[in-house]
Design an enzyme around this catalytic site. Sequence first.
Site, PDB file in Angstrom:
ATOM      1  N   ARG A 270      -6.622  10.707 -14.001  1.00 13.80           N
ATOM      2  CA  ARG A 270      -5.384   9.878 -14.443  1.00 13.80           C
ATOM      3  C   ARG A 270      -4.473  11.772 -13.839  1.00 13.80           C
ATOM      4  O   ARG A 270      -3.561  10.888 -15.031  1.00 13.80           O
ATOM      5  CB  ARG A 270      -5.722  10.544 -16.252  1.00 13.80           C
ATOM      6  CG  ARG A 270      -4.552  10.765 -17.200  1.00 13.80           C
ATOM      7  CD  ARG A 270      -3.683   9.376 -16.875  1.00 13.80           C
ATOM      8  NE  ARG A 270      -3.255   9.316 -18.069  1.00 13.80           N
ATOM      9  CZ  ARG A 270      -1.864  10.116 -17.733  1.00 13.80           C
ATOM     10  NH1 ARG A 270      -1.824  10.904 -16.322  1.00 13.80           N
ATOM     11  NH2 ARG A 270      -0.349  10.554 -18.155  1.00 13.80           N
ATOM     12  N   LYS A 271      -5.211  12.271 -13.398  1.00 15.37           N
ATOM     13  CA  LYS A 271      -3.992  13.341 -12.898  1.00 15.37           C
ATOM     14  C   LYS A 271      -3.136  13.710 -13.505  1.00 15.37           C
ATOM     15  O   LYS A 271      -1.529  13.341 -13.476  1.00 15.37           O
ATOM     16  CB  LYS A 271      -2.695  12.418 -11.201  1.00 15.37           C
ATOM     17  CG  LYS A 271      -4.095  12.446 -10.527  1.00 15.37           C
ATOM     18  CD  LYS A 271      -3.299  12.265  -8.759  1.00 15.37           C
ATOM     19  CE  LYS A 271      -4.436  11.308  -8.195  1.00 15.37           C
ATOM     20  NZ  LYS A 271      -5.136  10.677  -8.188  1.00 15.37           N
ATOM     21  N   PHE A 272      -3.126  14.256 -14.628  1.00 13.84           N
ATOM     22  CA  PHE A 272      -2.681  14.957 -15.777  1.00 13.84           C
ATOM     23  C   PHE A 272      -1.452  15.612 -15.276  1.00 13.84           C
ATOM     24  O   PHE A 272      -2.203  16.860 -14.690  1.00 13.84           O
ATOM     25  CB  PHE A 272      -3.296  15.391 -16.561  1.00 13.84           C
ATOM     26  CG  PHE A 272      -3.702  14.330 -17.763  1.00 13.84           C
ATOM     27  CD1 PHE A 272      -3.688  14.121 -18.954  1.00 13.84           C
ATOM     28  CD2 PHE A 272      -5.658  14.134 -17.467  1.00 13.84           C
ATOM     29  CE1 PHE A 272      -3.897  13.134 -19.082  1.00 13.84           C
ATOM     30  CE2 PHE A 272      -6.794  13.783 -18.071  1.00 13.84           C
ATOM     31  CZ  PHE A 272      -5.647  12.882 -19.242  1.00 13.84           C
ATOM     32  N   ALA A 273      -0.517  16.396 -15.960  1.00 11.76           N
ATOM     33  CA  ALA A 273       0.258  17.572 -15.266  1.00 11.76           C
ATOM     34  C   ALA A 273       1.923  17.694 -16.111  1.00 11.76           C
ATOM     35  O   ALA A 273       2.773  17.711 -15.706  1.00 11.76           O
ATOM     36  CB  ALA A 273       1.118  16.582 -13.742  1.00 11.76           C
TER      37      ALA A 273
ATOM     38  N   GLY B 233       0.776  22.074 -22.012  1.00 12.79           N
ATOM     39  CA  GLY B 233      -0.453  21.625 -23.018  1.00 12.79           C
ATOM     40  C   GLY B 233      -0.628  21.200 -23.793  1.00 12.79           C
ATOM     41  O   GLY B 233      -1.759  19.444 -24.029  1.00 12.79           O
ATOM     42  N   ASN B 234       0.288  20.254 -25.115  1.00  9.53           N
ATOM     43  CA  ASN B 234       0.423  19.882 -26.087  1.00  9.53           C
ATOM     44  C   ASN B 234       0.551  18.929 -25.574  1.00  9.53           C
ATOM     45  O   ASN B 234      -0.258  17.455 -26.533  1.00  9.53           O
ATOM     46  CB  ASN B 234       1.186  20.100 -26.784  1.00  9.53           C
ATOM     47  CG  ASN B 234       1.736  19.376 -28.196  1.00  9.53           C
ATOM     48  OD1 ASN B 234       0.668  19.271 -28.845  1.00  9.53           O
ATOM     49  ND2 ASN B 234       2.870  18.298 -28.688  1.00  9.53           N
TER      50      ASN B 234
ATOM     51  N   TYR C 100      -8.250   8.945   6.535  1.00 13.17           N
ATOM     52  CA  TYR C 100      -9.626   8.604   5.796  1.00 13.17           C
ATOM     53  C   TYR C 100     -10.798   9.412   7.499  1.00 13.17           C
ATOM     54  O   TYR C 100      -9.978  10.020   8.327  1.00 13.17           O
ATOM     55  CB  TYR C 100      -9.890   7.201   5.948  1.00 13.17           C
ATOM     56  CG  TYR C 100      -9.427   6.459   4.729  1.00 13.17           C
ATOM     57  CD1 TYR C 100      -9.827   6.768   3.517  1.00 13.17           C
ATOM     58  CD2 TYR C 100      -8.906   5.259   5.392  1.00 13.17           C
ATOM     59  CE1 TYR C 100      -9.503   5.239   2.556  1.00 13.17           C
ATOM     60  CE2 TYR C 100      -8.165   3.848   4.628  1.00 13.17           C
ATOM     61  CZ  TYR C 100      -8.624   4.180   2.968  1.00 13.17           C
ATOM     62  OH  TYR C 100      -7.985   3.520   1.715  1.00 13.17           O
TER      63      TYR C 100
ATOM     64  N   ARG D 170     -11.279   1.098  -1.129  1.00 14.44           N
ATOM     65  CA  ARG D 170     -10.323  -0.129  -0.446  1.00 14.44           C
ATOM     66  C   ARG D 170     -11.838  -0.252   1.064  1.00 14.44           C
ATOM     67  O   ARG D 170     -11.580  -1.530   1.265  1.00 14.44           O
ATOM     68  CB  ARG D 170      -9.295  -0.150   0.065  1.00 14.44           C
ATOM     69  CG  ARG D 170      -8.509  -0.333  -0.877  1.00 14.44           C
ATOM     70  CD  ARG D 170      -6.761  -0.380  -0.106  1.00 14.44           C
ATOM     71  NE  ARG D 170      -6.697   1.090  -0.057  1.00 14.44           N
ATOM     72  CZ  ARG D 170      -5.635   1.980   0.279  1.00 14.44           C
ATOM     73  NH1 ARG D 170      -4.799   0.784   0.465  1.00 14.44           N
ATOM     74  NH2 ARG D 170      -5.255   3.171   0.420  1.00 14.44           N
TER      75      ARG D 170
HETATM   76  P1  5BU Z   1      -8.988   4.643  -1.172  1.00 15.42           P
HETATM   77  O1  5BU Z   1      -8.606   2.485  -0.920  1.00 15.42           O
HETATM   78  O2  5BU Z   1     -10.190   4.424  -0.998  1.00 15.42           O
HETATM   79  O3  5BU Z   1      -7.374   4.947  -0.099  1.00 15.42           O
HETATM   80  O4  5BU Z   1      -8.591   4.502  -2.274  1.00 15.42           O
HETATM   81  C1  5BU Z   1      -8.474   5.963  -2.632  1.00 15.42           C
HETATM   82  C2  5BU Z   1      -8.462   6.363  -4.280  1.00 15.42           C
HETATM   83  O5  5BU Z   1      -8.304   8.297  -4.655  1.00 15.42           O
HETATM   84  C3  5BU Z   1      -6.904   6.171  -4.924  1.00 15.42           C
HETATM   85  O6  5BU Z   1      -7.908   5.639  -6.100  1.00 15.42           O
HETATM   86  C4  5BU Z   1      -6.333   6.772  -4.984  1.00 15.42           C
HETATM   87  O7  5BU Z   1      -5.453   7.167  -6.091  1.00 15.42           O
HETATM   88  C5  5BU Z   1      -7.525   8.355  -5.707  1.00 15.42           C
HETATM   89  N1  5BU Z   1      -7.091   9.303  -4.244  1.00 15.42           N
HETATM   90  C6  5BU Z   1      -6.805  10.066  -3.214  1.00 15.42           C
HETATM   91  O8  5BU Z   1      -6.909   8.735  -2.344  1.00 15.42           O
HETATM   92  N2  5BU Z   1      -6.399  10.934  -2.798  1.00 15.42           N
HETATM   93  C7  5BU Z   1      -6.338  11.808  -3.411  1.00 15.42           C
HETATM   94  O9  5BU Z   1      -5.464  13.221  -2.814  1.00 15.42           O
HETATM   95  C8  5BU Z   1      -6.832  11.789  -4.469  1.00 15.42           C
HETATM   96  C9  5BU Z   1      -6.631  10.937  -5.135  1.00 15.42           C
HETATM   97 BR1  5BU Z   1      -6.617  12.991  -5.613  1.00 15.42          BR
END
Ligand code: 5BU
Length: 277
Positions: free
Chosen positions: A93-96, A99-100, A222, A241
């Site tokens: 979810r990457k909350f940002a 706090g409330n 990657y 992917r």
């Molecule tokens: P991919 O299809 O393997 O590229 O997906 C990577 C997932 O990881 C994707 O859901 C992103 O929202 C998530 N992600 C990311 O790729 N890199 C980050 O630094 C973070 C999350 Br935090």
Amino acid sequence: MSLAKLSYAERAKRHSNASARALLEVMERKKTNLCVSVDVTTKSEFLSVVDVVGPYICLVKTHVDIIEDFDHDLIEKLRELSVKYDFLIFEDRKFADIGNTVALQYSSGVHKIASWSHITNAHPVPGPSIISGLASVGVPLGRGLLLLAEMSTKGSLATGSYTEEAVRMARANKNFVIGFIAQRRMDGVGASPDESTEEDDFLILTPGVGLDSRGDSMGQQYRTPKEVIVDSGCDVIIVGRGIYGKGNNLDIQTVQAQAERYRTEGWNAYQERIKGT
Ligand code: 5BU
């Protein structure tokens, strides 16, 4: 000795957070450090991917807000699959926010994330109050939080002193923060020279993993499971992917073969790491 040399089973025995323990235990039990990120936009595609990758994974990572026909039946079915195949659930979810607000986003709304997701994550950008806000909901439920200490994208701003501050925030909140989304182990990062951090066992979950490509056209980068697990000391590989493909037509047999392939690569890399001297 760095905790990176210990087995997942040994680390599970020492860990005080229920969700971290459960994750380490399932990794050991199923011999997998693979988390599949299921970023598809319909319930039926989502459930068919999870059903086929289930046996090979320790964790399913979700972005529930991209599912067009989301409803709580999806959550019920995901829970059933998590019991059938023995995996945990991580809503990315990457909350940002303050706090409330994050406490409300975590507990309420359409998705009610805290009620079903064992693990979630947050950007450290608002400072420690984001952890206390989320902890007010997550701690009573035995949930775990990951802080985004680094990102996999080109030009990420989460580097240097920002990353160090994230690690310091985690050390001050070990009852709830179980680790990081990061590209490397965070042992000793940001610690003062007289501070002992040897016993900190933060799990490192790492996205940006692919065997056949080095990136995409939108800034993703990657690395291979070996680079991530052996060279960088991370614990869980997050693959999207690389497993479910890029097109609209899911080929379920390919999805299964890729899940098996990444599971094997990730586990072999882990074994190489714990056996290495
Ligand atoms: P991919 O299809 O393997 O590229 O997906 C990577 C997932 O990881 C994707 O859901 C992103 O929202 C998530 N992600 C990311 O790729 N890199 C980050 O630094 C973070 C999350 Br935090």
